[in-house]
Design an enzyme around this catalytic site. Structure first.
Site, short mmCIF file in Angstrom:
data_model
loop_
_atom_site.label_atom_id
_atom_site.label_comp_id
_atom_site.label_asym_id
_atom_site.label_seq_id
_atom_site.Cartn_x
_atom_site.Cartn_y
_atom_site.Cartn_z
N PHE A 142 -5.32 5.64 -7.41
CA PHE A 142 -4.46 4.51 -7.78
C PHE A 142 -4.96 3.28 -7.04
CE2 PHE A 142 -0.53 2.01 -7.13
CZ PHE A 142 0.10 2.10 -8.37
N THR A 145 -4.36 -1.93 -3.77
CA THR A 145 -4.72 -2.71 -2.57
C THR A 145 -6.17 -3.19 -2.65
OG1 THR A 145 -3.16 -1.45 -1.26
CG2 THR A 145 -4.93 -2.54 -0.05
N SER A 151 -0.46 -6.38 1.73
CA SER A 151 0.99 -6.50 1.55
C SER A 151 1.35 -7.40 0.38
CB SER A 151 1.63 -7.06 2.83
OG SER A 151 1.58 -6.09 3.85
N TRP A 176 -8.89 1.09 0.61
CA TRP A 176 -7.93 2.09 1.09
C TRP A 176 -7.40 2.96 -0.03
CZ3 TRP A 176 -8.84 2.96 5.72
CH2 TRP A 176 -9.08 1.93 6.63
N ILE A 177 -8.27 3.26 -1.00
CA ILE A 177 -7.79 4.00 -2.16
C ILE A 177 -8.02 5.50 -1.94
CG2 ILE A 177 -7.94 4.22 -4.66
CD1 ILE A 177 -6.93 1.44 -3.45
N CYS A 252 5.59 2.58 -9.42
CA CYS A 252 4.89 3.78 -8.92
C CYS A 252 5.01 3.88 -7.40
CB CYS A 252 3.41 3.75 -9.32
SG CYS A 252 3.16 3.59 -11.10
N ASN A 254 7.48 2.98 -5.71
CA ASN A 254 8.81 3.54 -5.42
C ASN A 254 8.75 5.05 -5.30
OD1 ASN A 254 10.01 1.03 -5.62
ND2 ASN A 254 10.68 1.31 -7.74
N GLU A 377 1.87 1.89 1.46
CA GLU A 377 3.08 1.88 0.60
C GLU A 377 4.16 0.96 1.17
OE1 GLU A 377 2.36 3.44 -1.94
OE2 GLU A 377 1.01 5.05 -1.33
N PHE A 397 9.29 -13.62 2.93
CA PHE A 397 7.89 -13.19 2.86
C PHE A 397 6.94 -14.36 3.00
CE2 PHE A 397 10.20 -10.09 0.20
CZ PHE A 397 9.90 -8.94 0.90
P1 TGC Z 1 8.65 -9.85 -6.49
O1 TGC Z 1 8.66 -11.25 -7.03
O2 TGC Z 1 9.73 -9.39 -5.60
O3 TGC Z 1 8.54 -8.84 -7.73
C1 TGC Z 1 7.52 -8.98 -8.70
C2 TGC Z 1 7.95 -8.13 -9.88
O4 TGC Z 1 8.00 -6.77 -9.48
C3 TGC Z 1 9.34 -6.26 -9.60
N1 TGC Z 1 9.58 -5.44 -8.43
C4 TGC Z 1 9.80 -4.13 -8.51
N2 TGC Z 1 9.90 -3.29 -9.57
C5 TGC Z 1 10.13 -2.00 -9.32
N3 TGC Z 1 10.27 -1.53 -8.07
C6 TGC Z 1 10.17 -2.32 -6.99
N4 TGC Z 1 10.28 -1.81 -5.78
C7 TGC Z 1 9.93 -3.68 -7.19
N5 TGC Z 1 9.77 -4.74 -6.37
C8 TGC Z 1 9.56 -5.79 -7.14
C9 TGC Z 1 10.21 -7.50 -9.62
O5 TGC Z 1 11.44 -7.24 -10.27
C10 TGC Z 1 9.35 -8.46 -10.38
O6 TGC Z 1 9.41 -8.10 -11.75
P2 TGC Z 1 9.38 -9.25 -12.88
O7 TGC Z 1 9.51 -8.52 -14.16
O8 TGC Z 1 10.55 -10.16 -12.58
O9 TGC Z 1 8.06 -9.95 -12.72
O10 TGC Z 1 7.26 -9.65 -5.85
P3 TGC Z 1 6.78 -10.20 -4.52
O11 TGC Z 1 5.33 -10.46 -4.71
O12 TGC Z 1 7.63 -11.34 -4.03
O13 TGC Z 1 7.02 -8.92 -3.61
C11 TGC Z 1 6.98 -9.06 -2.28
C12 TGC Z 1 6.79 -7.66 -1.64
C13 TGC Z 1 6.28 -7.90 -0.24
C14 TGC Z 1 8.13 -6.95 -1.60
C15 TGC Z 1 5.79 -6.79 -2.43
O14 TGC Z 1 4.62 -7.52 -2.61
C16 TGC Z 1 5.47 -5.49 -1.75
O15 TGC Z 1 6.19 -4.50 -1.89
N6 TGC Z 1 4.36 -5.45 -1.01
C17 TGC Z 1 3.86 -4.21 -0.41
C18 TGC Z 1 2.78 -3.67 -1.28
C19 TGC Z 1 2.42 -2.25 -0.94
O16 TGC Z 1 3.26 -1.42 -0.67
N7 TGC Z 1 1.13 -1.96 -1.01
C20 TGC Z 1 0.63 -0.62 -0.72
C21 TGC Z 1 -0.13 -0.10 -1.87
S1 TGC Z 1 -0.80 1.40 -1.52
C22 TGC Z 1 -2.34 1.37 -2.24
O17 TGC Z 1 -2.74 0.56 -2.97
C23 TGC Z 1 -3.15 2.51 -1.97
S2 TGC Z 1 -2.43 3.80 -2.72
C24 TGC Z 1 -2.26 4.93 -1.50
C25 TGC Z 1 -3.51 5.72 -1.42
O18 TGC Z 1 -4.34 5.64 -2.34
O19 TGC Z 1 -3.67 6.49 -0.42
#
Ligand code: TGC
Length: 398
Positions: A142, A145, A151, A176-177, A252, A254, A377, A397
């Protein structure tokens, strides 16, 4: 290091379930717990120190995990096991009691890659990938990142450009995938003229390269990679048709964050159990360490937080199974349980003295793993700000 459960282990386990949390689970849930615990005892515990030391991900047990029904566990149809969210959580806890790297495999495969296809894929995509992924015959990863977008995935630089013939061309980099270098298919999120979209990229596509990241001090029995996408050309039907925008990958996340809140408590419980047993057996100044007040205080503080963390996870899981779970509630569990788990593992290490810094005992390995778990995550900081936004109405943020 023992892999058999002694009478003392069982008595410790029973005496440590202060609130009778076992009573919260159904017979089927307890049976599943015993099956996964058994798998961990037989297949992971005897080998994990060597895998960790040698930075080896045991791809040889992937199909066994498929046979046990651990892959895409809470997904329904398309050959997936169709278990409940609570059952999935219990499995995550038991796996992470073995090692976070193995639980991470199950999360990446099931909660991220399979979930993305299950939630947003076409029927053709679901039928093509999900049955084989549930069996462990096809491995997924997936890619969200990036080297400069962790973040804040909204700032991603990977692009998807549509050609006149309907094909898509992907360019960019992911970091970090998990599993990418052994994956058969990558779910890649990229910015297009139609917003952020997801693509299914067979990893043998020209221009796709995955390189394991080396010299890790954490999650060593697991693979995380850099991916480069250099003019990767995909057919029109490689796109996940059912979602546009960041809510796709966030939905996802979530699923994965939910599993993590359970898993972290598994690492904590294992560290606590190791420390308790050691304290009962290790004599110092002529009596067992367990007979000293400071030791008892440490153990009590650990077990209280484990019991609370599992309560958080059970409540979250029951809400999820009832279809009433808000992502904010997932942030509660991810933040709290990772934060407490790492503190418990570190405290457990102190009780082992010098022996605690070797791979013979699990707490420091777990604590090192949890450095990754509390970071991916959504970091502690991100989940704090998600909760802060929820309770104050102000986003902090940016
Ligand atoms: P924001 O404006 O809040 O939201 C954008 C759109 O997304 C929707 N949304 C969600 N939908 C479902 N579940 C959630 N938890 C959601 N959070 C937000 C939101 O409703 C909106 O939708 P729409 O239709 O209105 O456009 O977005 P933001 O950019 O302000 O968010 C800020 C923040 C910090 C909360 C967000 O960016 C965040 O959660 N950042 C952390 C990212 C993260 O966890 N990254 C880790 C990824 S892990 C990875 O890539 C590697 S996989 C693991 C592995 O391979 O080992």
């Amino acid at each position: 290091m023992t892999t058999t459960t002694t009478d003392r282990d069982q008595a410790n386990r029973d005496n440590s379930d202060l609130l009778n949390l076992a009573g919260l689970f159904s017979e089927a849930e307890l049976e599943l717990q015993a099956a996964v615990r058994n798998f961990v005892d037989e297949r992971i515990r005897p080998n994990i120190a060597e895998w960790y030391e040698n930075a080896h991900f045991p791809v040889e047990i992937v199909r066994e995990m498929g046979d046990l029904g651990l892959l895409g566990m809470h997904l329904h149809g398309y050959g997936c096991p169709g278990r409940s969210a609570v059952e999935y959580g219990i499995a995550a806890l038991e796996l992470e009691a073995g090692d976070s790297g193995l639980r991470t495999f199950v999360s990446v495969q099931g909660s991220l890659a399979m979930s993305a296809i299950h939630k947003f894929g076409s029927e053709e995509q679901k039928n093509r990938y999900l049955p084989g992924m549930a069996k462990g015959e096809i491995i997924g990863c997936f890619g969200l990142t990036e080297p400069t977008a962790g973040s804040d995935p909204a700032s991603m630089a990977t692009t998807a450009t549509r050609g006149d013939d309907g094909t898509w061309t992907l360019n960019g980099a992911k970091r970090w995938i998990g599993l990418a270098s052994i994956a058969d298919v990558a779910v890649i999120w990229a910015a297009s003229d139609d917003g952020i979209r997801g693509f299914l990229v067979p990893t043998d596509t020209a221009g796709f390269t995955a390189t394991p990241i080396e010299q890790k001090l954490s999650m060593r029995a697991s693979i995380q990679c850099d991916i480069t996408l250099d003019e990767v050309v995909l057919p029109a039907d490689a796109i996940l048709p059912e979602v546009r925008g960041l809510k796709g990958p966030f939905s996802c996340l979530n699923e994965a964050r939910y599993g993590i809140m359970w898993g972290a408590m598994g690492a904590a419980r294992d560290s606590y159990e190791v420390a308790l047993k050691y304290a009962q057996e290790r004599l110092q100044f002529d009596k067992p360490l367990a007979g000293y007040q400071i030791s008892q205080e440490k153990l009590v503080n650990m077990v209280l937080e484990i019991q609370k963390g599992i309560l958080v996870a059970v409540q979250t899981g029951r809400l999820k199974d009832a279809g009433n779970l808000d992502p904010v509630q997932i942030s509660v569990g991810k933040l709290n349980n990772c934060r407490e788990a790492i503190a418990i593992c570190r405290e457990a290490r102190t009780m082992l003295g010098g022996n605690g810094i070797t791979l013979e005992y699990s707490p420091l390995r777990h604590a090192n793993n949890l450095e990754s778990v509390r970071t991916y995550e959504g970091t502690d900081e991100v989940h704090t700000l998600i909760l802060g936004r929820h309770i104050t109405g102000e986003q902090a943020f940016r």
